[in-house]
Design a protein around this motif. Structure first.
Motif, PDB file in Angstrom:
ATOM      1  N   UNK A  72      33.511   3.818 -23.035  1.00  0.00           N
ATOM      2  CA  UNK A  72      32.119   3.170 -23.396  1.00  0.00           C
ATOM      3  C   UNK A  72      31.811   4.030 -24.709  1.00  0.00           C
ATOM      4  N   UNK A  73      31.838   5.135 -24.472  1.00  0.00           N
ATOM      5  CA  UNK A  73      31.478   6.098 -25.632  1.00  0.00           C
ATOM      6  C   UNK A  73      32.151   5.768 -26.985  1.00  0.00           C
ATOM      7  N   UNK A  74      33.457   5.583 -26.743  1.00  0.00           N
ATOM      8  CA  UNK A  74      34.405   5.222 -27.954  1.00  0.00           C
ATOM      9  C   UNK A  74      33.872   3.942 -28.608  1.00  0.00           C
ATOM     10  N   UNK A  75      33.621   2.904 -27.674  1.00  0.00           N
ATOM     11  CA  UNK A  75      33.237   1.654 -28.224  1.00  0.00           C
ATOM     12  C   UNK A  75      31.977   1.630 -28.950  1.00  0.00           C
ATOM     13  N   UNK A  76      30.908   2.490 -28.514  1.00  0.00           N
ATOM     14  CA  UNK A  76      29.752   2.697 -28.998  1.00  0.00           C
ATOM     15  C   UNK A  76      29.907   3.330 -30.406  1.00  0.00           C
TER      16      UNK A  76
ATOM     17  N   UNK B 192      35.676   8.473 -15.329  1.00  0.00           N
ATOM     18  CA  UNK B 192      35.761   9.213 -16.488  1.00  0.00           C
ATOM     19  C   UNK B 192      36.298   8.414 -17.605  1.00  0.00           C
ATOM     20  N   UNK B 193      37.367   7.590 -17.210  1.00  0.00           N
ATOM     21  CA  UNK B 193      38.029   6.784 -18.536  1.00  0.00           C
ATOM     22  C   UNK B 193      37.307   5.841 -18.854  1.00  0.00           C
ATOM     23  N   UNK B 194      36.309   5.161 -17.870  1.00  0.00           N
ATOM     24  CA  UNK B 194      35.516   4.091 -18.506  1.00  0.00           C
ATOM     25  C   UNK B 194      34.356   4.446 -19.138  1.00  0.00           C
TER      26      UNK B 194
ATOM     27  N   UNK C 297      25.144   7.421 -18.134  1.00  0.00           N
ATOM     28  CA  UNK C 297      26.267   7.470 -18.974  1.00  0.00           C
ATOM     29  C   UNK C 297      25.930   7.788 -20.115  1.00  0.00           C
ATOM     30  N   UNK C 298      24.712   7.626 -21.015  1.00  0.00           N
ATOM     31  CA  UNK C 298      24.310   8.129 -22.064  1.00  0.00           C
ATOM     32  C   UNK C 298      22.775   7.948 -22.351  1.00  0.00           C
ATOM     33  N   UNK C 299      22.383   8.402 -23.448  1.00  0.00           N
ATOM     34  CA  UNK C 299      21.004   8.252 -23.919  1.00  0.00           C
ATOM     35  C   UNK C 299      20.408   6.920 -23.764  1.00  0.00           C
TER      36      UNK C 299
END
Length: 113
Positions: A108-112, A102-104, A34-36
């Motif tokens: 998650x990116x938007x929340x971070x 993809x939506x989740x 999902x991310x770094x």
């Protein structure tokens, strides 16, 4: 494409546990991050059993046939045995799941940020 089956379990006296297991077979493993901040791959089936009320989720790469999902009919006149197997049409299901993933991920990116 992966298949989904339900394995019904017998209930014991006073058994409060869920009475079925979700079985996913012909599953192709997909690894993504999902991310770094999350270097480990995501377990796509984590928490699914609790969300759907199943006792467990079993995932296999091979094809698993559950005999309990077949209905056997015997005609008394000639003794022939007929087995019926019902399989769902999951056309487009993979795309729906990937869109939800993809939506989740976007949420998650938007929340971070």
């Amino acid at each position: 494409m992966a298949r989904i089956q339900i394995l019904e379990l017998p209930e014991g006296a006073g058994d409060e546990r869920p009475s079925f297991v979700l079985v996913v077979d012909e599953y192709v493993t997909q690894r993504y991050i999902i991310g770094p901040d999350q270097p480990e791959p995501v377990d796509q089936f984590e928490g699914v059993a609790q969300k759907i009320g199943a006792r467990a989720v079993l995932v296999f790469e091979e094809t698993i046939d559950i005999p309990a999902n077949e209905v056997t009919l015997t005609e008394a006149a000639d003794g022939n045995v007929v087995r019926i197997r019902v399989e769902p049409d999951l056309t487009g299901f993979h795309e729906q799941v990937m869109d939800a993933v993809a939506k989740a991920q976007a949420d998650a990116r938007a929340a971070v940020q």
